[in-house]
Structures are given as structure tokens and as C-alpha cells.
Design a protein around this motif. Structure first.
Motif, short mmCIF file in Angstrom:
data_model
loop_
_atom_site.label_atom_id
_atom_site.label_comp_id
_atom_site.label_asym_id
_atom_site.label_seq_id
_atom_site.Cartn_x
_atom_site.Cartn_y
_atom_site.Cartn_z
N GLY A 1 0.85 -1.18 0.00
CA GLY A 1 0.00 0.00 0.00
C GLY A 1 0.88 1.23 0.00
N GLU A 2 0.25 2.38 0.19
CA GLU A 2 1.02 3.62 0.27
C GLU A 2 1.76 3.65 1.59
OE1 GLU A 2 0.42 8.48 0.37
OE2 GLU A 2 -1.31 7.13 0.37
N PHE A 3 3.08 3.82 1.52
CA PHE A 3 3.85 3.91 2.74
C PHE A 3 3.45 5.18 3.48
CE2 PHE A 3 7.69 5.79 4.76
CZ PHE A 3 7.76 4.92 5.84
N LYS A 4 2.89 5.00 4.67
CA LYS A 4 2.41 6.13 5.44
C LYS A 4 3.46 6.61 6.42
CE LYS A 4 -1.25 8.75 5.92
NZ LYS A 4 -1.80 9.46 4.77
N GLU A 5 3.95 5.71 7.25
CA GLU A 5 4.94 6.08 8.25
C GLU A 5 5.38 4.85 9.01
OE1 GLU A 5 2.99 8.73 10.94
OE2 GLU A 5 1.56 7.24 11.64
N TYR A 6 6.49 5.00 9.72
CA TYR A 6 6.84 4.06 10.78
C TYR A 6 6.19 4.58 12.05
CZ TYR A 6 10.31 1.94 7.68
OH TYR A 6 10.92 1.30 6.65
N ARG A 7 5.39 3.73 12.69
CA ARG A 7 4.58 4.17 13.83
C ARG A 7 5.15 3.56 15.10
NH1 ARG A 7 -1.25 3.48 12.11
NH2 ARG A 7 -0.60 5.18 10.72
N LEU A 8 5.57 4.42 16.00
CA LEU A 8 6.19 3.98 17.25
C LEU A 8 5.16 4.06 18.38
CD1 LEU A 8 8.97 3.21 18.61
CD2 LEU A 8 9.08 5.63 19.30
N TYR A 9 4.93 2.93 19.05
CA TYR A 9 4.08 2.88 20.24
C TYR A 9 5.00 2.82 21.47
CZ TYR A 9 0.06 1.95 17.24
OH TYR A 9 -0.92 2.04 16.30
N TYR A 10 4.75 3.72 22.40
CA TYR A 10 5.59 3.73 23.59
C TYR A 10 4.74 4.09 24.80
CZ TYR A 10 5.61 8.84 23.07
OH TYR A 10 5.23 10.15 22.96
N LYS B 1 -0.05 3.88 32.87
CA LYS B 1 0.60 3.30 31.68
C LYS B 1 -0.22 3.66 30.44
CE LYS B 1 2.63 -0.56 34.28
NZ LYS B 1 2.79 -2.02 34.37
N GLU B 2 -0.12 4.90 30.03
CA GLU B 2 -0.86 5.38 28.86
C GLU B 2 -0.01 5.17 27.60
OE1 GLU B 2 -2.66 9.53 26.99
OE2 GLU B 2 -1.62 9.51 28.93
N LYS B 3 -0.56 4.40 26.67
CA LYS B 3 0.18 4.11 25.44
C LYS B 3 0.06 5.30 24.50
CE LYS B 3 0.34 -0.09 23.91
NZ LYS B 3 0.00 -1.39 23.31
N LYS B 4 1.21 5.80 24.02
CA LYS B 4 1.24 6.92 23.09
C LYS B 4 1.84 6.47 21.76
CE LYS B 4 1.80 10.38 26.76
NZ LYS B 4 2.62 11.52 27.25
N VAL B 5 1.65 7.29 20.74
CA VAL B 5 2.11 6.92 19.41
C VAL B 5 2.75 8.13 18.75
CG1 VAL B 5 -0.11 7.46 18.32
CG2 VAL B 5 1.43 5.83 17.23
N LYS B 6 3.79 7.88 17.99
CA LYS B 6 4.44 8.93 17.21
C LYS B 6 4.87 8.34 15.87
CE LYS B 6 8.05 12.47 17.22
NZ LYS B 6 9.11 13.15 17.98
N GLY B 7 4.64 9.10 14.79
CA GLY B 7 4.96 8.63 13.46
C GLY B 7 6.27 9.20 12.95
N PHE B 8 7.00 8.42 12.16
CA PHE B 8 8.25 8.85 11.53
C PHE B 8 8.15 8.52 10.05
CE2 PHE B 8 9.29 7.88 15.91
CZ PHE B 8 10.03 8.98 16.30
N TYR B 9 8.26 9.55 9.20
CA TYR B 9 8.28 9.32 7.76
C TYR B 9 9.74 9.35 7.32
CZ TYR B 9 7.09 9.43 2.86
OH TYR B 9 6.97 9.10 1.53
N SER B 10 10.25 8.20 6.98
CA SER B 10 11.65 8.11 6.57
C SER B 10 11.80 6.93 5.62
CB SER B 10 12.56 7.93 7.79
OG SER B 10 13.90 7.77 7.37
N THR B 11 12.45 7.18 4.49
CA THR B 11 12.69 6.11 3.53
C THR B 11 14.19 5.94 3.28
OG1 THR B 11 12.38 7.70 1.75
CG2 THR B 11 10.47 6.40 2.38
#
Length: 1190
Positions: A873-882, A896-906
Motif C-alpha cells: 500500500g502507500e507507505f504512510k509512516e513508521y509508527r512507534l508505540y511507547y 501506563k498510557e500508550k502513546k504513538v508517534k509517526g516517523f516518515y523516513s525512507t
């Protein structure tokens, strides 16, 4: 060879992937303080042109100006070698500049300084270069001496008189004149060519009457040189009489042989021309023949570009300004007369000197950041790109492991302090070159506030409010806002923080007043600024001026009553017809009204009162209509105010057409307010019957208009009149008018293709509006085909707004287009759009997730990327759950609240920064790769621990109690200690208005949460700043200010109540009050009231008081006064003394009541004037009260 091709492809792909990752460069603000302190490589600001021609009579000035910090030094190269300015006494360099000045007062030849010059500006951070400046001296050579024999030519023959001006620099401007200095008349027969020669298509006998001299004007020297004149001898077969010349019959009755057209310039049947892009193309065709041929131009395989083409010199010259590549091709000029036609083809080639596609720009980067320089140019031939650093070829410069050159791009990774430099890009081909400087400045600068300090902002309640906090730092600081020096950062809800530091308050309320602090922080430190916000009540017009009519000669009055915030002064100004109103001697204005006495016709108009405060402004208007006395009864004239107009009447349709019709109506009465606008509405009976819609509006002076209509609609119309008061009622509807059908004009909007499942593609669009159908049986034709695959179009006809293509491969591109059709035909096709079939779950997951450079609030993460083909599919992002697993602070419970941050890197080795972490905490994280619909399986889970940081502010900080000499302070531990608390720090100072005292400092152990502060001065106010401490340092301050003494709610009054003098005073006051109460009681019980109506009539004194029951109280206000020098006898007699009672009475005789009491006022003579004003009925002391009881 195959491996090399594959390696080159991989290198190219790596370049593309790397370009996605780099961070945006830092933008340095144009703040004088920042610019003054900012260390910066040199930048060339001004330089002479590349081809620099100078006047030999003037000094030579070659410009080179540059800026930088430190201030740059300058040096020059001439013809590629160092130019030693100090050794040449004629050459000087201006101070703080690189501009050269070459003077010739002491001799010397300007020609000796011709050559190629280049300027170098240098400071500690790099070297910047100017263009290579080719300096040449203007030349105006003399015309070669020559003897010209008379030119003999047969009448009717062509002739060319050559000019051949001397070659000057720049080339001279040529023109032809006769010996009388009159210009040679030019027309389609006689004209000057582009080369300066004079062409005769055919010679007339009268041409011999003039001599012909070519002149050359040199622009720099402003001189004109001339060629020796030509003399013509025209040979005629028959005698020529110049008195019989007729322009319509130039040869008269003589017979002159006619000739077919031939070309004088250019020669032959074809030629070629090369021109550079953006320059001017001049094509010339000059033909001979008799009669004089007519010239026409055309372009083979296309049309002449009409907007760019001009025909000059009687159509003999074709001129195209600003040539572009599409102007290349074969141009044909055709010359014809009635004897024949000839053609000449000119093949035009358009070449191009280099021109910029992407010009490299300056980059300001923080340490460890990534950036790039792009130098992209085009030309014909393709330009060669060469990189230099600080003026030296980059290949010969010292190796930099953080720099990679990839053709027209330089990639910088993890830049370091000390690697600042100026890079030059040189793009060149055989037609010219481009040179651009771009510096890479690696900057580390602590946060700094740029705006004014401690600003006061006043805003109107309920308004959207912005508090600015411009800041700068490198790396870019993180900005947070606080209110009144406490609490967590402001963002969300009522507040919004923009990336430039501005805080938005969506609706300012009274509770939003206060001091706002913006804090910019980075690893290099922090800076803060404060803004004081005051919320004011809006200014309102509570009584606006009203429309009115006034009889000529009467007085008109407009009222404009205003309410506003008490702290904001307001001003009221009046305007008439949108122009400032001049009051003069007649008009009168006060705070709430405008009076216009003796109204006349010139006073009629619209009056506007404008109310303006410091922060807001509003206005209200009313119209004054002046009436004649004779036209109206004065008793009713004041009631005739402007009103809404009557509806238009008698709507009529005429001039029917396929898509238009003329609508005419009769306006109704305007009721003393001119009609300013007519609104035409329509209703149609097919799609929305009964609903009236606005069609268009027209000025109030029109009553007949042509309406533009849609096809296939059954219309009826109505008209509404509008004046300053409002809208009229709608007119009666017009007759119906039905337009004929047509093919659709509109293209369906919103065409897109997307996958709702992994094996399909849904094609959707927005259906045409009802009024866009243009006819019955509307349907859509949809085409689609695989992109980049040679296959035929698939199509389908659809009535709705969606079509699903099934059995597709996963995430492949399709070309899609659409067209609307109805019974009358097809509409235009849409542009082609690219859609994609459905996506599936990614097959690969990121691997080897790891961390580095762990700080207290951020961490650098790294991972191994996936093959992009596995994303499905369309590469959206690398999604980090922490999430925060636990705190290292003993006993601290975390959510313990799970958060998410995206990284667009190819990139090949991706990395990113995870920030906003809580210090001294244990974290876990994993990563997935995501497309638009799915996520992959998780990567390995990584655990890491953040370092200890500074603590948050204490959870609360308050003043519990204040006595005369003690303040009790109490606080609580921070919610987030961010480490092991080592104690608290309290700073405080006295505050007296705008004056503050020096800071006092107290420190406490971590288990102490209260403090008693003894103050020497009870009237002083204190401001406290409390912060928690860890081993890393001091946390956020929690600010609190003690209340003022007079408003103190905690004042303890026990001290004064226990003082002996205070108790004695209170007892004495109580005893006196008790004695007075006893005396009053006795007096009331001894006195009496005697009804007079049952007694004999007695004269009453003027001061007797009538009671409610009809009785009178005979006790005077003076009864209680003591008699000085006498005492009342027990038997009612008065003892003789020096003071007689008579002397104290109002009259000569005293009067006695039945009980023997004395009636009258006892007044001491010497104090009479003083006592007459005293009407108190109370005894002045206990002793005097006893004396008055006898």
C-alpha cells in the motif's frame, strides 16, 4: 556492466530516499539583536554585471559588497591570478567594502585594465565569490576614409547601399540621412535592414534628387560619425520631368519594365538562425521587384505566437520577444506581386544559456541536524554542474565525513560545530554560466526572546486573542506558556499554541486576565518573557441614530449614546455620506447627539456616528430626508420617515434565446429612500418546485436586464427592490420560461479511485447539480486502465456516483477519467487522475529497534527499515508505540498510557527523535510500519530508562495565615519529581508597587513542606518563588504573592484586646453610657403631657411641639440647660442675685405652669447667639441634668 547499472540505480534511489528525511533548515529572524550577535559566513550583496563596459573618460568602479559576522575581508583575482591592489597606485579599495576604484588623474590607459575580475569575501566561517566580471572599455572608432563614386542604376532595378559602420563596443546605432540632415523617408519600397544597409526594392527616377549618408551613433561617448554620402544616377529609357511626379503613378507615362520578386536579404531559398532563450528573435526578409512586393510570414507546422510576435519595418521584420523553446522551427517569408511569388525558409534553433530550476539557498542548521543543498539548472546544451567550497573545487577540499556529493545535490548529516562553510555551484555550457553562493552555517545559540519585554495587551471580551512571543535559538527551542507563573503548560481547550510561539485564546473572558509567561527551552538553556492581559468590556452603541425626515428650516437631531469599559476613554466622531463632517457655526455636537438647526437641502444625506476606543471601534448610520414646507402638513411631516420600497410590478419576458431571456419590470415607490439594488430570484418546477433561489442582483437604476440561464429548466422569476431601509416584498411571479436542453457543460468533481478491499478499487465522484444536468437521462461514462501498462481503456455507463472495479492486484495505480452525458449529447471529458486499488496488511515489520543518546526527556531511536514493496500500500509512516512503564522514584505510581508517534523516513538507516518523555522513568516501546489501512506486526520491544531531570513545580503553594509579624507558607511535593528530591529552594522579596527589594534565599530538606517567615514590617507585601531540587538542578518556580495588610483576612486581633489601656478605655465608655441612660429614664418619668383642648385657651409658645394625640409637650429644648449664677428654689421662688431671672427671659414677665414649672427659654445673655442654634434635647452632662430637674 549489469552490476554497475544496478549500483547506479540503487545510488539514485538512495538519493531520493535521503531527500525525504532531512529536517527543515532554521529560519533566522531579521531581528537586529540576533543579526548583530549571529556568527555568519559572508554573503555577496552587490556586484558589477558579468559583461561590464565602461566609459574611458570616467574612473573605473568594479563593485563588490558583502555582509557577514565577523565583517568580511576582500581580495581580487584578475585573469585567474591574484590581483595585488597595494602595488598599483591607481587602484584603491573602499573601506569595509570590496569595491575597486581605478583612477587615471595621474596618467594611465583604461585599456590596460581590461580583463576578467573576480571578488573573494572572506571571514572565519567561509569564502564567498562574485561572478567573473569581464571588464571592457567602450570604443568608438572612426569611419574608414573612402572615396565613393556615384552609383549608377537603371530605373526600376533594385539597389543596396551598404553602410558597414566601424565596429564599436557596444555596437553603434545606425540610421540614414541626406546632406540637409533630414532622415531618409522609409516605406515598403525603401527601408534600412538589420545590418544597417539601405535597400531599394526598385529605384525611381526621383531617387537621384537626394544623396544618402549612413550615420552611426555611439551610446557611451554620445558621438555620431557619418559615412561619405552616396550619389545616385538613375538611368531612364525616356526623359524624366520631376515636376510631373505623382505618387500613385511614380513612373508617369514612361514605360518601365516590371519584374518578379527576388530576395535582397537573405539570399537563397533557405537560411538558419540561432537564438538564445529569453532573448529577442529578429527575422528579416527584404525583396526586390516591380511593383514593390508584399511580405507575409507564417510558421510551418503551427501558428505564429500572436501575443509575442510583432511585425516591423513594413512587415519585412518578424520580431519575437522573450524567445522560448517552443518558438523553434521553420519560419517562411513570402514575397509576391502580380507577376509572381517567392518563398524563403528560415530554420530557427533555440539554444539556452544555463538558467535556474532550483537555486541553492543558505542553510542554518543546529548541531546533529541534517540538511541539503540543491543546485539544479537547465540549458541547451545541458549544463555541467561543478561544486566548490570556499572558492576551491570540492574534490580538492579537506574530506568531510558528514558530507556527501550526489551530482547536483550535497547531503549533510549530523553536522558539527566548526563545519560552517560557503559552497559555490557553477552551472555552465557553451553559451554562459551561472554562479551561486550558499552557506551552511552550523549554529548553536541559546534560546532568546525577540519581542518587547513585559508587554501590556488590552483586548475586548469574547474576542479571539493572540499573545505573541517571538523567540529564536539553535537548536530550535521548545516553547511553553504558563499563566500567573504556575500550572502546567497552556495548550488545548481554550488555548492553542502556534509553532511561532503565539498563544491563541479563542474567546477572551474576565477570568483570562493575568500575567502570561512564555518559556523557550533547549539543551543550551531557556529564556522567558511575560505578557500582561487585560480583558475589557466592548464598546456598544445603546441608542443609535434613527432615520428621520425634517421640514426645511426646522431642527434635526441624531442621538448616539454609548457605553464602554470604564477604563477605556472613547471618542465620538460624525461623518456625512462617508466623509468627515465639518461642524462650522451651525451644527452642534455634544457627547450624545448631533443637532442640525435650520435644515436645508444640503443637509440631506446619511449621517454616521463612529465610536472609537483604544482597542475597538463601531459605527451606526441614519438618513436625513429634507421635506419642503409646502408639500406636507407640518403636523404630519415629522412622521414621514424613509420606509421599505414597494414591490416591483408588471414583470415581462422578451428576447428569448437558448440560454437567456430579457426580464423587464416597473419599479415600485421608493418611500423617500432611493432604490439601490434589485434582486432577481427564480423558481423551477422540476427539481425543487416552490423554492425560490437568488439568481443575480442589479443596480437600482436598471429595470430591464438579460438573465443568463441554464438549459432544460422551466423558470419563473420575481424581483425584490432594496433601499437603505430594507427589502421590499417580492413582486408577483413572471410567466414561466422553459429553456431548451443541451449536452452537459460541467465535469463531475471529486473524481478519485481508492480501495475499500485489497482486491478492488472504488471509483467515486460528485454527481452534477440539478441545474447542471442540461437535459433528461443524465448518466456518466467512466474509463479506467492500469497505469504504465499498455492496455486498452475499460469503460462503463453509470447512473449513480460510484463504480467498483473487482479482482484487482494489491495497490496498483490506475488512470481514471469521466464524462457526463444526457439525451442531447456528451459533455467534456475530465482530466486524467491516478487512483489506486486496495491495500493489504504489510508483510514485513521493522527490525532491530534500538535507542541511543538517552536524555532526561528525549531519546534517539534507530531501526532497520522494511522493503517498501512489503508495505502492500502507500507507505504512510513508521509508527512507534511507547508507554511509561514505571518511575524510578520510590512509591510513585504512574499511569501506563500508550502513546504513538509517526516517523516518515525512507532512508537506508532511518532514525528519529522521541521527545516529551518524563525524566527518571522506565519506558517500553515497539514499532510497526503502516499504510493507509493496516499496520504490520510489531518489531522487537525495547526498554530504556530516561535520566534524572529537574522536578516540576510543587503541586500547590499557598499562604495559610498571616499575623502581624508572621507568614505561614505551605506547599506539597511535585506531582512529577523527575528524580530524587534533594530539597526545596524559596526565594522571596518585598514588593512595593513597581519597586522590588533584593531576593532572600531559604533552602529546606525534602521532607519539609511548610515554613514560618517572620516579617519586620506588617505593611510590606512579599512575592515568593518556590522550586523543588534534584541533583540535576532547580525545577520550575511556583510564584505566589502575599495579600496586602489592609485586605488581610488572617489578621489576629487578640494582641490589642489584651492591652490594659484598651480595657480601661472600654470600661470608662461603658460607665458614661450607663449614667446617660439612667438620667434619660428619670427625665421621662417626671415630665408630663397635658391635653389642652379640655383646658382654658392659653397662648402657645412658638416652639411647642404637637403630639400625635392632639396634646402638646411644653418642655422646651432649653429646659435642660443650667442657669448660670442662680439655683431653683424648692418653693418655686427665685433667690435674688446679681443675675435676675427677668434678664434671662425672652420678655419682661415670666410665666408659670400649674405645677409651678417655669415656661420659657433660659438663655444666658452673653451666650445667646451661641445657644440659639443648639436644639439638642439631651443634657450636656450628668450635673447639668440634675440642675434642670427642680
Amino acid at each position: 556492466m549489469l552490476w554497475q547499472d544496478k549500483h547506479a540505480a540503487l545510488t539514485f534511489m538512495s538519493l531520493l530516499l535521503l531527500l525525504w528525511q532531512e529536517a527543515a533548515p532554521i529560519e533566522v529572524p531579521e531581528d537586529p539583536k540576533i543579526q548583530q550577535d549571529l556568527k555568519q559566513p559572508p554573503t555577496i550583496m552587490k556586484q558589477s554585471v558579468k559583461n561590464y563596459i565602461v566609459d574611458p573618460r570616467d574612473n573605473i568602479i568594479i563593485e563588490c559588497e558583502a555582509k557577514g559576522n565577523p565583517v568580511p575581508t576582500f581580495s581580487w583575482r584578475r585573469n585567474g591570478k591574484f590581483f595585488n591592489i597595494g602595488k598599483d597606485p591607481r587602484v584603491t579599495m573602499r573601506k569595509r567594502s570590496g569595491t575597486l576604484e581605478i583612477g587615471f588623474r595621474s596618467g594611465g590607459r583604461p585599456e590596460d585594465y581590461e580583463g576578467e575580475y573576480q571578488c573573494f569575501a572572506t571571514n572565519d566561517f567561509g569564502v564567498s565569490l562574485s561572478n567573473k566580471i569581464l571588464l571592457r572599455v567602450s570604443k568608438a572608432p572612426l569611419w574608414p576614409k573612402e572615396v565613393l563614386e556615384p552609383v549608377s542604376v537603371t530605373e526600376g532595378s533594385p539597389l543596396v547601399l551598404p553602410c558597414n559602420p566601424p565596429p564599436g563596443l557596444p555596437p553603434p546605432f545606425t540610421f540614414w540621412m541626406d546632406s540637409n540632415m533630414s532622415p531618409i523617408p522609409q516605406d515598403k519600397r525603401v527601408s534600412m535592414g538589420l545590418n544597417g544597409d539601405l535597400y531599394f526594392s526598385n529605384v525611381l527616377a526621383q531617387d537621384a534628387n537626394t544623396d544618402y549618408s549612413c550615420k552611426a551613433r555611439f551610446l557611451f561617448t554620445h558621438t555620431i560619425q557619418e559615412k561619405n554620402p552616396y550619389k545616385l544616377k538613375v538611368q531612364t529609357k525616356e526623359p524624366y520631368n520631376d515636376t510631373s511626379y505623382n505618387a500613385s503613378e511614380p513612373h508617369g507615362d514612361r514605360k518601365v519594365a516590371e519584374s518578379t520578386p527576388t530576395f535582397l536579404s537573405p539570399s537563397g531559398s533557405e537560411s538558419s538562425k540561432m537564438v538564445l532563450r529569453d532573448e529577442q528573435l529578429l527575422l528579416e526578409c527584404i525583396a526586390a521587384g516591380l511593383p514593390t512586393p508584399i511580405i507575409k510570414w507564417f510558421k510551418k507546422g503551427g501558428e505564429l505566437p500572436g501575443q509575442k510576435v510583432k511585425f516591423e519595418n513594413f512587415n519585412k521584420t518578424l520580431k519575437i520577444v522573450s524567445v522560448s523553446e517552443e518558438d523553434a522551427g521553420e519560419y517562411v517569408c513570402m514575397a509576391n506581386n502580380h507577376l509572381g511569388t517567392i518563398r524563403h525558409s528560415i530554420f530557427v534553433q533555440v539554444k539556452a544559456a544555463p538558467y535556474w530550476l532550483v537555486k541553492p539557498s543558505d542553510q542554518v542548521l543546529a548541531p546533529e541536524e541534517t540538511g541539503r543543498l540543491i543546485c539544479r539548472a537547465n540549458g541547451n546544451p545541458k549544463p555541467h554542474i561543478e561544486w566548490l567550497v570556499n572558492g576551491q573545487p570540492i574534490e580538492s577540499s579537506p574530506t568531510n565525513p558528514n558530507r556527501q556529493v550526489l551530482g547536483d545535490t550535497i547531503i549533510f548529516r549530523s553536522v558539527q560545530i566548526g563545519s560552517s562553510a560557503v559552497y559555490q555551484c557553477n552551472a555552465s555550457n557553451e553559451h554562459g554560466y551561472l554562479l551561486a553562493n550558499a552557506f551552511v552555517n552550523v549554529l548553536d545559540l541559546p534560546p532568546r526572546m525577540l519581542g518587547p519585554k513585559n508587554q501590556l495587551i488590552k483586548v475586548i471580551k469574547n474576542n479571539r486573542t493572540f499573545l505573541d512571543c517571538p523567540f529564536f535559538g539553535s537548536p530550535l527551542p521548545e516553547l511553553r506558556w504558563f499563566k500567573n507563573g504556575q500550572g502546567s503548560g497552556l495548550d488545548g481547550g481554550q488555548y492553542r499554541v502556534y509553532i511561532n510561539g503565539t498563544l491563541e485564546i479563542k474567546r477572551a473572558q474576565a477570568e483570562d486576565e493575568g500575567t502570561y509567561t512564555c518559556v523557550a527551552s533547549s539543551i543550551l538553556g531557556k529564556a522567558e518573557n511575560q505578557v500582561r492581559l487585560e480583558v475589557k468590556e466592548p464598546t456598544r452603541i445603546i441608542q443609535a441614530p434613527e432615520h428621520q425626515s425634517a421640514i426645511r428650516g426646522s431642527t434635526a437631531r441624531f442621538t448616539c449614546r454609548v457605553t464602554s469599559d470604564p477604563s477605556l476613554p472613547v471618542s465620538v466622531a460624525w461623518m456625512k455620506d462617508d466623509k468627515p463632517l465639518y461642524l462650522g457655526w451651525r451644527l452642534k455636537k455634544d457627547d450624545e447627539s448631533l443637532s442640525i438647526p435650520n435644515v436645508n437641502e444640503g443637509d440631506e444625506g446619511t449621517y454616521t456616528c463612529t465610536v472609537k476606543s483604544e482597542i475597538d471601534q463601531l459605527s451606526a448610520s441614519a438618513r436625513l430626508t429634507v421635506l419642503e414646507v409646502a408639500t406636507l402638513n407640518p403636523s404630519v411631516s415629522s412622521a414621514l420617515l424613509p420606509a421599505r420600497p414597494d414591490p416591483p410590478m408588471d414583470l415581462d419576458l422578451s428576447d428569448p434565446a437558448a440560454r437567456s431571456v430579457r426580464l423587464t419590470w416597473i419599479p415600485g415607490k421608493d418611500h423617500r429612500s432611493p432604490i439601490t439594488e434589485f434582486l432577481v430570484q427564480f423558481e423551477e418546477d422540476r427539481w425543487e418546485p416552490g423554492r425560490w433561489q437568488n439568481l443575480s442582483s442589479y443596480p437600482g437604476d436598471l429595470n430591464s436586464v438579460i438573465l443568463q440561464l441554464a438549459p432544460f429548466v422551466n423558470y419563473q422569476f420575481r424581483v425584490i427592490a432594496i433601499n437603505s431601509v430594507g427589502q421590499s416584498d417580492p413582486s408577483r411571479p413572471s410567466p414561466r420560461y422553459k429553456t431548451t436542453g443541451a449536452a452537459p457543460d460541467a465535469i463531475p468533481k471529486g473524481l478519485r479511485g481508492w480501495g475499500s478491499r485489497k482486491d478492488n478499487m472504488e471509483i467515486t465522484w460528485e454527481p452534477l447539480l440539478d441545474l447542471e444536468r442540461n437535459g433528461p437521462n443524465l448518466h456518466y461514462i467512466v474509463w479506467w486502465r492500469r497505469k504504465d501498462v499498455e492496455e486498452e481503456w475499460n469503460n462503463v455507463t453509470i447512473l449513480g456516483a460510484k463504480h467498483v472495479v473487482h479482482n484487482t492486484e494489491i495497490y496498483v495505480p490506475y488512470e481514471i477519467k469521466i464524462q457526463a452525458r444526457n439525451e442531447f449529447g456528451a459533455g467534456p471529458e475530465s482530466n486524467m487522475v491516478i487512483g489506486y486499488s486496495g491495500e493489504d496488511k504489510p508483510t514485513d515489520a521493522p527490525t532491530d529497534l534500538r535507542v541511543s543518546k538517552v536524555d532526561s526527556t528525549k531519546v534517539i531511536i534507530h531501526w532497520n527499515p522494511v522493503d517498501l514493496n512489503s508495505v502492500q500500500g502507500e507507505f504512510k509512516e513508521y509508527r512507534l508505540y511507547y508507554w511509561r512503564e514505571s518511575s524510578q522514584v520510590p512509591g510513585l505510581v504512574v499511569i501506563k498510557e500508550k502513546k504513538v508517534k509517526g516517523f516518515y523516513s525512507t532512508t537506508v538507516k532511518p532514525s528519529g527523535m522521541l521527545s516529551d518523555l518524563v525524566p527518571y522513568s522506565n519506558y517500553k516501546m515497539f514499532m510497526v510500519v503502516a499504510n493507509n489501512r493496516f499496520e504490520s506486526q510489531p518489531s522487537n520491544t525495547v526498554e530504556f530508562t530516561t535520566k534524572e531531570g529537574v522536578p516540576d513545580a510543587p503541586r500547590f503553594f499557598k499562604i495559610n495565615r498571616r499575623s502581624l509579624d508572621t507568614i505561614h507558607l505551605e506547599w506539597a511535593k511535585p506531582l512529577e519529581p523527575n528524580g530524587i528530591l534533594t530539597g526545596y529552594q524559596l526565594k522571596y522579596q518585598t514588593v512595593n508597587g513597581s519597586k522590588v527589594g533584593p531576593f532572600q534565599l531559604e533552602t529546606f530538606f525534602p521532607n519539609v513542606t511548610e515554613f514560618f517567615l517572620r516579617v519586620p514590617d506588617r505593611s510590606s507585601r512579599y512575592k515568593f518563588f518556590l522550586s523543588a531540587l534534584t541533583q540535576v538542578g532547580k525545577g520550575e518556580d511556583y510564584a505566589e504573592e502575599s495579600p496586602h495588610f489592609t485586605n488581610e483576612a488572617y489578621i489576629d486581633q487578640v494582641d490589642i484586646a489584651t492591652q490594659g489601656w484598651f480595657i480601661g478605655l472600654m470600661c470608662a465608655i461603658a460607665l458614661i453610657i450607663l449614667i446617660l441612660l439612667i438620667v434619660c429614664f428619670i427625665k421621662r418619668s417626671r415630665g408630663g403631657k397635658y391635653p389642652v383642648r379640655d383646658k382654658k385657651d392659653l397662648p402657645l409658645d412658638a416652639v411647642d411641639q404637637k403630639d400625635q394625640d392632639g396634646s402638646f409637650d411644653y418642655h422646651s429644648d432649653e429646659d435642660n440647660k443650667p442657669l448660670q449664677g442662680s439655683q431653683t428654689s424648692l418653693d418655686g421662688n427665685v433667690k435674688e442675685s446679681d443675675d435676675s431671672l427677668v434678664d434671662y427671659g425672652e420678655g419682661g414677665d415670666g410665666q408659670f405652669n400649674e405645677d409651678g414649672s417655669f415656661i420659657g427659654q433660659y438663655t444666658v445673655k452673653k451666650d445667646k447667639d451661641e445657644t440659639e442654634g443648639n436644639e439638642s434635647s439631651e443634657a450636656t452632662s450628668p450635673v447639668n441634668a440634675i440642675y434642670s430637674l427642680g
